[in-house]
Enzyme design. Structure first.
Site, PDB file in Angstrom:
ATOM      1  N   ASP A 194       0.795  -1.224   0.000  1.00 12.59           N
ATOM      2  CA  ASP A 194       0.000   0.000   0.000  1.00 12.59           C
ATOM      3  C   ASP A 194       0.831   1.280   0.000  1.00 12.59           C
ATOM      4  O   ASP A 194       0.273   2.380  -0.090  1.00 12.59           O
ATOM      5  CB  ASP A 194      -0.977   0.018   1.190  1.00 12.59           C
ATOM      6  CG  ASP A 194      -0.287  -0.257   2.520  1.00 12.59           C
ATOM      7  OD1 ASP A 194       0.851  -0.741   2.498  1.00 12.59           O
ATOM      8  OD2 ASP A 194      -0.896  -0.008   3.569  1.00 12.59           O
ATOM      9  N   ARG A 196       3.948   1.239  -1.919  1.00 17.54           N
ATOM     10  CA  ARG A 196       4.966   1.038  -2.951  1.00 17.54           C
ATOM     11  C   ARG A 196       4.948   2.141  -3.996  1.00 17.54           C
ATOM     12  O   ARG A 196       6.006   2.589  -4.458  1.00 17.54           O
ATOM     13  CB  ARG A 196       4.745  -0.327  -3.625  1.00 17.54           C
ATOM     14  CG  ARG A 196       5.761  -0.652  -4.715  1.00 17.54           C
ATOM     15  CD  ARG A 196       5.633  -2.098  -5.153  1.00 17.54           C
ATOM     16  NE  ARG A 196       4.312  -2.379  -5.706  1.00 17.54           N
ATOM     17  CZ  ARG A 196       3.974  -2.201  -6.987  1.00 17.54           C
ATOM     18  NH1 ARG A 196       4.859  -1.715  -7.839  1.00 17.54           N
ATOM     19  NH2 ARG A 196       2.760  -2.476  -7.418  1.00 17.54           N
ATOM     20  N   GLU A 258      11.020 -10.472   6.030  1.00 17.06           N
ATOM     21  CA  GLU A 258      12.072  -9.463   5.974  1.00 17.06           C
ATOM     22  C   GLU A 258      12.304  -8.839   7.353  1.00 17.06           C
ATOM     23  O   GLU A 258      13.439  -8.696   7.816  1.00 17.06           O
ATOM     24  CB  GLU A 258      11.691  -8.355   4.989  1.00 17.06           C
ATOM     25  CG  GLU A 258      11.682  -8.769   3.535  1.00 17.06           C
ATOM     26  CD  GLU A 258      11.037  -7.713   2.656  1.00 17.06           C
ATOM     27  OE1 GLU A 258      10.728  -8.032   1.500  1.00 17.06           O
ATOM     28  OE2 GLU A 258      10.829  -6.583   3.134  1.00 17.06           O
TER      29      GLU A 258
END
Length: 1252
Positions: A194, A196, A258
């Site tokens: 949302d 990017r 990540e």
């Protein structure tokens, strides 16, 4: 020769990716210039300096620093490289860095054969032959060793033949390899789908515009797919990670993967990875608690993913929520995103710029400019003494600490002496200087004169290049007193002070004014404490800027004020900012600090004032105890003060701690102490002074003149709650016995001397007197009573100690404490009666059920103790020096330590067996003759001291019975024992000094001492000083046992080699006994002087091995002082180590031989058997070892001399490491000692050259 594209003056202040070393005449205009350009094209900082060193000049400081701050060194080895002395000096420095794993070294064999480099053949042999005719043998030998080591490294061989690849391909491969080894990406950006195409996209563009390499995540990973290796590598290759935490972030498994990977890096202490969260349109508390949108996302993951994986994600996610970052709320009241992006980019630049130069505090911001200014001053040769001047709270100490941490490793000795002003008050100038110089010179220093008159000490200091920080100096004489002018060439001294005149008079070469932070840095620091993030919250931006303006950039004020405003309402903020608005500019900072105090409740304010006036620098444990007796909720109040940055809790820095640890072989336990910034202390004392102009109506008294006036003229009132008086500077004071009667609310009395005064002890210290020196009235509200040299014969019969927590009357004049009628002692925790020489009796203490410590040490007249068996809280009982005490005390069964040294006790009774938790028992120099055999039943006893006792019967020593052996004993001292024969237990530390009639020693248990993890940092001792009647069989037994121990230690040390070789270690074994011969069986290689050489046996195995050296020395101790050091310098020469190459390595070890026994004088020759963990070396195909031994006799000042080594011997233990096994063979070539088993795997790594 190396070159740099940047100027030499600034280059040494930054870090380089690559240091490029080459021979300019060979490759500068062809291969090297192409390689340089290719590296630059990848954005790498390369040191490439075309300036040449003059012939014979040593490596310049700039080049040495450039090598030190480079991550990789590339050495272009061309045909004429070795003909340049400057190139060889450069290469030698590079390999020094490589040897301690501080740098990656990449050789490029450019048109030369790698074997010629390794074997110093071809054109290189000719070059080195020429050097040997002009340079010293040692210097050329050092170059040859380093040069040969480079030849063994993996690199690129560019032979330049027709069949070889183009140079462009080699350069491409080299650059790719360098990029792989270095950090590819400075920033890793983790983001949700949302953001990017909006915020994250703008952030990436802004970072790239300023030249920052970013690894952006611009696509959403497929559901269920693991974190790709590409992303994992990008995270591991980044300096800093930015997490854009948006509403959709936690819905992505790839994002959570990540994030988990990033937090794993952050947890690695050696990684120092920076993590910066941006809370984008989400509440940080929802991140911390997995609430809001995130709760739904995690619930969905829990239905699809393994539970442990989701829990790992949630844990990492919550940790990120606790980090400081930016909170972008959005909406019409928030700032534009462009401003946030600008702040983030500036912050990232600052963090990346300072990688490798971490600040003293992670919460510190805005000192980079000032720090760099100091670094430039340090670079200047004529700038030896640098003064940092500024107001309190401005950050002088923090700035000095940041600079100190950057540079300390580059100096031979270094020390940060904190709070000079306060430390001098506590322990005196002389004591502080002696400990300070002992640290710098790494040996005991004792100077009793105002100046450093000893020429030896001056000369030793002149030879030392030191970095010293003298923090908070308030008198220019202190600078000279500490010996600053005697420090050697290249030394740097940084001095912080509030008084510029002190720095000028003290000889500062330059003075740097420490200024306040600029507006942006101030706002960031303020936000860190006010909002726990890096920017002000929405709706508080303008208020935050107003507070920042009023604090004038003072870090302390920003920190304290921000902490007070944290989680406060907007109305509270507005009321406080209005208060500052009308304050004069010169008082705004103090008023800002006062706001934080006013925000405390009444109990918290009182605790703050007590700490400012009485408890600053005191142990936290004792302070909590006393304040808890004064206020309900005191512990919570103290924690509140810590949270509001009004006080701090830290472990004290004891200057001599490392040396005490070294000489005892034991870790020191330092108590946490309370610290408070001087500015806050002054504010607290000022608040008390403003309570009343009448001294007797103030709540707390600490000023000498004020206390004297109140006591002398009987001006006390019920307002006074505490009095603290340092009696050392005052004269005699006479006051009325009723002086305290009107102070009915007095809770604390501190009448004390600094400990440096107390150790001198004297009648002149009895300075407080009344006209009737037998009694004084004390208020019943007292919680804490400390009165050094208490002048009265007892405490008042009217005094009820019902509220008393601690009673400390060291050196007092009492004959008794109180009459037996007092039983209300339920709150009493500590009684200290140290050296009360007239005290005859301790009263009944049955009511003191919470008593933890009773100190009656040196109470020479004490004849009777009450039964203490029911005082189950009692943990410490000190009776050392109570020479009139004849009976062993009745104490609780849970006792840990008991010191009965120098007492009149004659017998250790049978009931000793009930003390099953006793760890340490000392009866040194007591009158004990008979020790019950029940002592051997103590399961926890680890330390037993019986030196100087007239013992005629003792179990396990005079009878070799297996049933009487201690199970846990590690330390046993039995100096001056009057016995002919000893069956010695096998211990960690066994001392028998001055046992003149002792003839026979045998070891009752030939089974080796069982090592455990707690022994790893200890010293193994077997000392038989002055046991002059020992027979030959006994010395053989001692020697054999010592060698067995070293053989067992050898495998332990070899197993820990990789973990321990880079840190200071005190692990060693010392054995000593009278004699002048070295066993030919144990030490086949011997010499009649202080040096020898021996051959190393070839490694016949297939794996790697370690060499562990044991040394034996004969020394005449007749004229020695009480402290000896053995220094061993040795050289290991590898196969082919002559002029033809092979190489050698020089090593050294210093073993302190401890304080020798007293009061007896050591007589004649003694044999020492020694080994230590730093005498373990991984075998590098060595074939010969050469040793030189020195014994330093540490006397007083000019009496330090080297003693003669009469004989020496060396034995080598060969420890073969086997892979993937716990068995390690210790090969011992002595005639009568078998090999033993033990240690972990150690693999030799084969090194090879990369081919074409």
């Amino acid at each position: 020769m190396a070159s740099s594209s940047s100027s030499s003056s600034s280059s040494t202040l930054m870090k380089y990716h690559v240091f490029l070393s080459f021979r300019g005449e060979d490759t500068r205009l062809n291969f090297t210039t192409h390689l340089l350009q290719a590296l630059k094209d990848e954005g790498l900082d390369v040191f490439f300096d075309e300036e040449k060193l003059e012939k014979g000049e040593q490596l310049s400081q700039a080049l040495s620093r450039a090598i030190a701050v480079s991550s990789i060194s590339i050495i272009v080895l061309s045909a004429d490289y070795a003909s340049s002395k400057s190139c060889l000096v450069e290469l030698s420095d590079i390999m020094d860095r490589y040897s301690v794993e501080q740098q990656i070294v990449l050789p490029i064999f450019y048109h030369v054969n790698p074997s010629d480099v390794e074997n110093i053949d071809g054109s290189f042999k000719k070059s080195f032959d020429e050097h040997e005719t002009r340079r010293s043998v040692d210097e050329v030998k050092q170059w040859k060793t380093a040069f040969a080591e480079v030849g063994k490294l993996e690199g690129w061989h560019i032979d330049g033949s027709i069949s070889d690849r183009p140079e462009t391909q080699y350069i491409k491969d080299i650059v790719a390899y360098v990029m792989q080894k270095l950090m590819k990406h400075q920033v890793f950006l983790s983001l949700g789908e949302d953001t990017r195409l909006n915020f994250s996209n703008h952030l990436v563009n802004a970072l790239e515009k300023v030249g920052i390499n970013v690894f952006p995540d611009n696509e959403t990973l497929k559901k269920g797919e693991k974190l790709p290796p590409t992303y994992s590598r990008a995270i591991s290759a980044s300096n800093l990670s930015i997490l854009v935490l948006s509403k959709a972030y936690a819905s992505s498994k790839s994002c959570l993967g990540e994030l988990s990977d990033i937090m794993d890096r952050k947890h690695n202490p050696t990684d120092k990875h920076i993590v910066l969260p941006v809370f984008y349109h989400v509440d940080p508390s929802d991140v911390r608690n997995s609430g809001g949108h995130f709760k739904t996302s995690f619930e969905e993951h829990e239905s699809e993913q393994p539970a442990d994986r989701v829990q790992q994600w949630k844990t990492a996610f919550a940790e990120v929520g606790k980090l400081k970052g930016w909170h972008i709320e959005g909406g019409k009241f928030d700032r534009p995103e462009t401003e946030y992006i600008k702040d983030v980019v500036e912050y990232v630049i600052k963090k990346l710029t300072n990688i490798g130069f971490e600040s003293a505090s992670e919460e510190l911001v805005g000192i980079e400019y000032q720090k760099n200014a100091i670094l430039k001053l340090i670079e200047q040769k004529d700038c030896r003494v640098i003064g940092l001047w500024g107001m309190g709270g401005q950050g002088k100490t923090t700035l000095a600490e940041a600079v100190y941490k950057n540079f300390s490793s580059e100096f031979e000795s270094h020390w940060f002496l904190q709070n000079v002003r306060e430390e001098i008050k506590k322990q005196g100038k002389e004591c502080l200087r002696n400990e300070f110089l002992s640290k710098l010179l790494k040996s005991n220093v004792d100077i009793g004169t105002p100046s450093i008159g000893s020429t030896l000490t001056q000369e030793r200091l002149n030879k030392k290049k030191v970095l010293v920080v003298l923090d908070d100096v308030d008198d220019s004489d202190q600078i000279d007193y500490m010996g600053v002018k005697h420090f050697g060439y290249g030394s740097k001294t940084i001095i912080t002070s509030r008084d510029r005149q002190v720095l000028e008079s003290g000889g500062a070469d330059t003075i740097h004014e420490v200024k306040g932070l600029n507006e942006n840095d101030s706002l960031q620091l303020f936000s860190t404490f006010a909002f726990k993030q890096l920017n002000p919250a929405v709706g508080f931006q303008d208020l935050s800027r107003r507070f920042v303006m009023y604090t004038q950039g003072n870090p302390l004020a920003l920190k304290v004020l921000g902490s007070d405003l944290n989680k406060r309402s907007k109305n509270y903020w507005e009321s406080k900012v209005e208060r500052l608005k009308d304050c004069p500019p010169e008082k705004k900072i103090s008023e800002a600090l006062k706001i934080s105090y006013d925000g405390l409740d009444l109990v918290e304010q009182n605790i703050f004032l007590d700490i400012a006036c009485f408890f600053k620098g005191e142990p936290m444990k004792r302070t909590k105890l006393i304040l808890s007796g004064c206020y309900k909720g005191a512990v919570c109040g103290i924690n509140k003060l810590v949270d509001k940055c009004l006080i701090d809790v830290s472990s004290p820095c004891i200057l001599g701690a490392s040396y005490l640890a070294y000489f005892t072989g034991r870790r020191l336990k330092l108590l946490d102490t309370i610290s408070m910034h001087d500015t806050l202390e002054e504010m607290g004392k000022d608040i008390v002074c403003q309570e009343s102009k009448t001294l007797g109506k103030r709540s707390r008294l600490w000023n000498l003149k004020h206390v004297e006036e109140v006591l002398k003229y009987n001006k006390g009132t019920d307002r006074i709650q505490g009095i603290k008086l340092d009696m050392s500077p005052m004269g005699n004071l006479l006051f009325q016995p009723s002086v305290f009667e009107s102070m009915i609310n007095l809770r604390c009395i501190f009448f004390y001397y600094p400990w440096s005064w107390l150790i001198k002890e004297g009648e002149a210290y009895k300075k407080l007197h009344t006209c009737q020196d037998d009694i004084i009235s004390l208020p019943d509200e007292l919680r804490y009573l400390r009165w050094d040299y208490y002048p009265f014969k007892s405490l008042s019969s009217s005094f009820n100690p019902k509220n008393l927590l601690a009673l400390k009357l060291p050196y007092g004049n009492m004959e008794q404490l109180w009459n037996e009628v007092h039983q209300d002692l339920v709150h009493l925790r500590e009684i200290d009666l140290f050296s009360c020489k007239n005290l005859k009796k301790i009263p009944n203490l049955l009511g003191a059920v919470n008593l933890k410590r009773l100190d009656c040490e040196k109470c020479e007249s004490l004849v009777e103790l009450p039964s203490l068996a029911r005082l189950t809280s009692l943990k410490s009982l000190r009776l050392k020096g109570c020479r009139s005490l004849k009976k062993f005390p009745e104490i609780p069964n849970n006792f840990y330590e008991l010191d009965l040294s120098e007492t009149g006790i004659k017998e250790v009774p049978d009931f000793i067996e009930h003390l099953d938790r006793l760890h340490r028992l000392s009866l040194t120099n007591s009158m004990v003759k008979d020790v019950s055999s029940n002592i051997s039943k103590l399961k926890s006893l680890s330390s037993l001291h019986l030196s100087g006792c007239p013992i005629v019967k003792f179990p396990t020593i005079d009878v070799p019975s297996p049933s009487l052996r201690f199970k846990s004993l590690k330390y046993m001292h039995m100096d001056r024992f009057k016995m002919h024969k000893v069956f010695a237990p096998d211990l960690l530390d066994f001392n028998l000094h001055d046992c003149m009639i002792l003839e026979a020693v045998s070891f009752a248990d030939q089974k080796l001492y069982q090592f455990d993890s707690s022994d790893e940092d200890y010293v193994f001792l077997m000392l038989f000083f002055n046991c002059l009647n020992l027979n030959q069989e006994s010395t053989n037994n001692i020697e054999a046992n010592a060698m067995l121990k070293i053989g067992s230690l050898a495998k332990k040390w070899a197993a820990r080699y990789d973990r321990e070789k880079r840190r200071d270690n005190f692990q060693r074994l010392i054995c000593c006994f009278p004699g002048n011969k070295i066993s030919a069986n144990k030490f086949k290689c011997q010499s009649m002087n202080s040096s020898l050489s021996l051959k190393i046996a070839p490694n016949g195995g297939s794996g790697s091995r370690f060499l562990v050296f044991a040394i034996c020395l004969v020394i005449d101790l007749t004229d020695c002082c009480r402290l000896l050091d053995c220094r061993c310098e040795y050289q290991l020469t590898a196969a082919g180590g002559g002029n033809g190459g092979g190489g050698y390595e020089k090593l050294g070890s210093v073993i302190s031989l401890f304080k020798l026994p007293e009061p007896e004088k050591c007589m004649g020759d003694h044999v020492f058997i020694l080994s230590s963990i730093d005498m373990v070396k991984e075998d590098q195909n060595y074939e010969e070892a050469s040793f030189e031994f020195y014994i330093r006799n540490w006397g007083l000042e000019d009496d330090d001399v080297d003693m003669k080594v009469e004989r020496c011997g060396v034995h080598v233990f060969y420890v073969d490491a086997e892979s993937d096994t716990d068995d390690t063979d210790v090969i011992d070539d002595t005639d009568d000692t078998d090999g033993t088993d033990g240690t972990d795997d150690t693999n030799a790594t084969a090194k090879r050259h990369a081919g074409n």
